[in-house]
Motif scaffolding. Structure first.
Motif, mmCIF file in Angstrom:
data_model
loop_
_atom_site.group_PDB
_atom_site.id
_atom_site.type_symbol
_atom_site.label_atom_id
_atom_site.label_comp_id
_atom_site.label_asym_id
_atom_site.label_seq_id
_atom_site.Cartn_x
_atom_site.Cartn_y
_atom_site.Cartn_z
ATOM 1 N N THR A 92 33.417 39.597 59.521
ATOM 2 C CA THR A 92 32.737 38.470 60.143
ATOM 3 C C THR A 92 32.843 37.253 59.243
ATOM 4 N N ALA A 93 32.842 36.100 59.840
ATOM 5 C CA ALA A 93 32.975 34.855 59.090
ATOM 6 C C ALA A 93 31.750 34.655 58.195
ATOM 7 N N PRO A 94 31.986 34.112 57.004
ATOM 8 C CA PRO A 94 30.830 33.873 56.113
ATOM 9 C C PRO A 94 29.952 32.745 56.649
ATOM 10 N N ALA A 95 28.711 32.795 56.287
ATOM 11 C CA ALA A 95 27.786 31.735 56.675
ATOM 12 C C ALA A 95 28.136 30.460 55.910
ATOM 13 N N TRP A 96 27.787 29.312 56.467
ATOM 14 C CA TRP A 96 28.100 28.036 55.868
ATOM 15 C C TRP A 96 27.497 27.903 54.479
ATOM 16 N N ASP A 97 26.271 28.377 54.321
ATOM 17 C CA ASP A 97 25.605 28.295 53.005
ATOM 18 C C ASP A 97 26.346 29.086 51.949
#
Length: 185
Positions: free
Chosen positions: A176-181
């Protein structure tokens, strides 16, 4: 032939990288594989016996390949295979052999002296449709050659047929794509 094998190896690697598996090839829906076997036998016998057996074997082989392609035209890549096959057949039929560009051979690091069999001839001013002959240089170290646009189409079609036949998804598996933070650190 080398180009086809190289493209098929790359297609298989790409298919494996995108979820494809070799065991899915057993589930292929190609029909009329016996036509390909008959085509190979026709070419082999024509080459072994030579003389008038060579063009007869070549014509018989071409008919068998055409039947196989027609039976499988709806399969991915078979349209490219057919277009490549018929462009090669057309230039050979018009010239009696596959025309080979001396310039393409030079760019591939080869001498025109390599054109020594009855299936190939150097391109001359009298060559019909020379652009369909072996005009594409493939400059691989120790494996240089000149191939035709038809050969390129055949390689692309065979690669696509293999890629799809292995059940590749076209997507590289990823987490899954990493979170923006998480990216701003």
């Amino acid at each position: 032939m080398l180009l086809v094998l190289l493209v098929m190896a790359l297609a298989a690697l790409a298919a494996l990288a995108t979820g494809g598996r070799l065991d899915r090839l057993a589930d292929n829906t190609l029909t009329g594989l016996h036509w390909l076997a008959a085509a190979a036998i026709g070419q082999l016998l024509g080459s072994l016996f030579g003389g008038t057996a060579y063009p007869v074997g070549l014509i018989g082989s071409a008919v068998c390949i055409a039947v196989f392609l027609r039976e499988n035209l709806r399969q991915p890549g078979v349209g490219l295979l057919a277009l490549g096959f018929f462009s090669n057949a057309a230039v050979v039929a018009l010239n009696g052999a596959m025309p080979v560009s001396a310039a393409a051979l030079a760019r591939a690091g080869l001498s025109p002296v390599v054109v020594v069999d009855q299936r190939h001839e150097l391109t001359t001013a009298a060559t019909t449709w020379p652009w369909l002959g072996d005009v594409v240089p493939v400059a691989l170290p120790g494996l240089g050659q000149a191939v035709s646009p038809g050969d390129v189409l055949i390689a692309a079609g065979a690669g696509l047929l293999l890629y799809v036949g292995m059940g590749a998804s076209g997507r590289v598996p990823a987490h899954t794509a990493p979170a923006w933070d998480d990216l701003r650190t």
